[in-house]
Write a protein that holds these residues in place. Structure first.
Motif, PDB file in Angstrom:
ATOM      1  N   ASP A  17       0.835  -1.274  -0.220  1.00  0.00           N
ATOM      2  CA  ASP A  17       0.018   0.220  -0.038  1.00  0.00           C
ATOM      3  C   ASP A  17       0.826   1.392  -0.135  1.00  0.00           C
ATOM      4  O   ASP A  17       0.571   2.295   0.774  1.00  0.00           O
ATOM      5  CB  ASP A  17      -1.090  -0.050   1.176  1.00  0.00           C
ATOM      6  CG  ASP A  17      -2.034  -1.058   1.270  1.00  0.00           C
ATOM      7  OD1 ASP A  17      -1.407  -2.347   1.321  1.00  0.00           O
ATOM      8  OD2 ASP A  17      -3.137  -0.862   0.570  1.00  0.00           O
ATOM      9  N   ASP A  75      -1.896  -1.828  -4.204  1.00  0.00           N
ATOM     10  CA  ASP A  75      -2.198  -0.483  -4.011  1.00  0.00           C
ATOM     11  C   ASP A  75      -0.926   0.521  -4.351  1.00  0.00           C
ATOM     12  O   ASP A  75      -0.472   1.254  -3.418  1.00  0.00           O
ATOM     13  CB  ASP A  75      -2.940  -0.409  -2.744  1.00  0.00           C
ATOM     14  CG  ASP A  75      -4.095  -0.591  -2.477  1.00  0.00           C
ATOM     15  OD1 ASP A  75      -4.892  -0.925  -3.754  1.00  0.00           O
ATOM     16  OD2 ASP A  75      -4.892  -0.299  -1.753  1.00  0.00           O
ATOM     17  N   ASN A 108      -6.850  -3.158  -5.070  1.00  0.00           N
ATOM     18  CA  ASN A 108      -7.943  -2.457  -5.688  1.00  0.00           C
ATOM     19  C   ASN A 108      -7.765  -1.127  -6.194  1.00  0.00           C
ATOM     20  O   ASN A 108      -8.431  -0.722  -7.325  1.00  0.00           O
ATOM     21  CB  ASN A 108      -9.057  -2.273  -4.579  1.00  0.00           C
ATOM     22  CG  ASN A 108      -8.683  -1.722  -3.283  1.00  0.00           C
ATOM     23  OD1 ASN A 108      -7.613  -2.233  -2.376  1.00  0.00           O
ATOM     24  ND2 ASN A 108      -9.155  -0.438  -2.875  1.00  0.00           N
ATOM     25  N   HIS A 109      -6.704  -0.491  -5.637  1.00  0.00           N
ATOM     26  CA  HIS A 109      -6.505   0.958  -6.216  1.00  0.00           C
ATOM     27  C   HIS A 109      -5.648   0.716  -7.468  1.00  0.00           C
ATOM     28  O   HIS A 109      -5.256   1.648  -8.271  1.00  0.00           O
ATOM     29  CB  HIS A 109      -5.473   1.803  -5.113  1.00  0.00           C
ATOM     30  CG  HIS A 109      -6.347   2.337  -4.302  1.00  0.00           C
ATOM     31  ND1 HIS A 109      -7.064   3.665  -4.395  1.00  0.00           N
ATOM     32  CD2 HIS A 109      -6.778   2.017  -2.971  1.00  0.00           C
ATOM     33  CE1 HIS A 109      -7.882   3.712  -3.417  1.00  0.00           C
ATOM     34  NE2 HIS A 109      -7.709   2.905  -2.588  1.00  0.00           N
ATOM     35  N   HIS A 196      -3.695  -9.153  -1.933  1.00  0.00           N
ATOM     36  CA  HIS A 196      -3.999  -7.727  -1.340  1.00  0.00           C
ATOM     37  C   HIS A 196      -4.912  -7.731   0.013  1.00  0.00           C
ATOM     38  O   HIS A 196      -4.711  -6.948   1.027  1.00  0.00           O
ATOM     39  CB  HIS A 196      -4.354  -6.749  -2.497  1.00  0.00           C
ATOM     40  CG  HIS A 196      -4.635  -5.255  -1.788  1.00  0.00           C
ATOM     41  ND1 HIS A 196      -3.518  -4.302  -1.533  1.00  0.00           N
ATOM     42  CD2 HIS A 196      -5.736  -4.587  -1.835  1.00  0.00           C
ATOM     43  CE1 HIS A 196      -4.052  -3.314  -1.158  1.00  0.00           C
ATOM     44  NE2 HIS A 196      -5.273  -3.234  -1.133  1.00  0.00           N
ATOM     45  N   HIS A 232      -3.813  -3.713   2.386  1.00  0.00           N
ATOM     46  CA  HIS A 232      -5.246  -3.299   2.503  1.00  0.00           C
ATOM     47  C   HIS A 232      -5.789  -2.423   3.533  1.00  0.00           C
ATOM     48  O   HIS A 232      -6.318  -1.271   3.548  1.00  0.00           O
ATOM     49  CB  HIS A 232      -6.328  -4.160   2.100  1.00  0.00           C
ATOM     50  CG  HIS A 232      -7.509  -3.843   1.615  1.00  0.00           C
ATOM     51  ND1 HIS A 232      -7.880  -2.922   0.438  1.00  0.00           N
ATOM     52  CD2 HIS A 232      -8.907  -4.113   2.104  1.00  0.00           C
ATOM     53  CE1 HIS A 232      -9.222  -2.733   0.476  1.00  0.00           C
ATOM     54  NE2 HIS A 232      -9.741  -3.350   1.426  1.00  0.00           N
TER      55      HIS A 232
HETATM   56 FE   FE2 Z   1      -6.231  -1.603  -0.697  1.00  0.00          FE
END
Ligand code: FE2
Length: 302
Positions: A17, A75, A108-109, A196, A232
């Motif tokens: 991240d 991320d 997810n990013h 993640h 995450h």
């Molecule tokens: Fe995330």
């Protein structure tokens, strides 16, 4: 691969991240829909909460510790822009490790909008860090055999189509994961699964959790694994799943590499000292007073 720490434990670093920034090359059309909201969030919140100077300090500390391998669990970006990923690539390049000593999976990013996911730009840019030593039908999972380790890179990152940050592995990938974890080439190796999203429930709110975590737990219960690493939640987390015969599988999350918060969540990364079946988790975090990283946790997991 040249082993750095001859005779000592295998050192596996885990960074997650970082949320690199980089708007270079982006055009106004890139900022439609969800990305407009996300980009505004970058400007308003993330600039304050995630500092690129901390990533630079972390890189220098990582370099000084010379791990054998580095796993990045996603991320890397904020809104899946090429500029953000190029900033991540430059940082990776400066870690002093060869590409085969680095594993990358998306968060997810990095799957912010469907058009970018469909373009497979992330997979193209980070291809050198997503190679597989086992034949594969799809990008994920990949399996990297490195000395006594088998690193298994899973993607839980999908374009959610809403403002949620939830994750999904999907039945097809779960079936491939089970096959990978039980492949003869992996037998006898220390199997490290990279994902993640946390595969256990740490925080309420299904808008941000892994939707098929129960199905993943079932795969791990049948196939087994030795360590699961995730990101995450932007904080260090320790949990456990069960493998065959009830054998515990440590599930460890690392905090964000760039977070500016208080000592508990401030910029950090983990190093796993792996020697035979023994795994020790070491967490190194940025100390604001001295502007240096220091060891804040040392726990024997297995
Ligand atoms: Fe995330």
């Amino acid at each position: 691969m040249q082993r750095r720490n001859d005779g000592g434990p295998f050192l596996l670093a885990h960074v997650t991240d970082p949320h690199f920034r980089g708007f270079g090359g982006a055009s106004p059309v890139d900022f439609a829909g969800k990305r407009a909201v996300g980009a505004l969030n970058v400007v308003v919140n993330r600039v304050r909460k995630h500092k690129m100077e901390l990533l630079e300090a972390l890189r220098l500390d990582l370099r000084a510790h010379a791990p054998d391998h580095l796993a990045l669990t996603g991320d890397l970006a904020n809104v899946s822009l090429t500029g953000e990923w190029r900033a991540a690539l430059a940082w990776i390049d400066g870690c002093g490790l060869s590409p085969e000593s680095i594993s990358v999976i998306p968060g997810n990013h990095d799957a912010y909008v469907q058009t970018v996911v469909a373009s497979r730009e992330f997979e193209r840019l980070f291809a050198a860090y997503m190679t597989s030593d086992l034949p594969r039908e799809a990008d994920y999972p990949y399996v990297q055999l490195r000395e006594e380790l088998a690193l298994v890179g899973v993607s839980s990152s999908v374009a959610t189509g809403d403002l949620g940050a939830w994750g999904l592995i999907g039945d097809a990938q779960l079936a491939r994961l089970e096959a990978a974890l039980t492949a003869p080439e992996v037998g006898g190796k220390t199997r490290v699964v990279l994902i993640h999203h946390p595969p256990v429930l740490h925080k309420e709110g299904e808008k941000r959790n892994l939707r098929d975590r129960a199905a993943l737990a079932s795969v791990l219960a049948r196939a087994g694994a030795d360590l699961v690493l995730h990101g995450h939640d932007h904080e260090d987390q320790r949990a456990e799943l069960r493998g065959p015969g009830g054998r515990p599988i440590p599930v460890i999350g690392a905090g964000s590499a760039s977070y500016t918060g208080g000592p508990e969540r401030r910029s950090r990364y983990s190093v796993y000292e792996i020697a035979g079946r023994s795994i020790t988790w070491v967490s190194r975090a940025h100390d604001e007073a001295t502007d240096a990283f220091k060891e804040v946790r040392r726990e024997q997991l297995v």
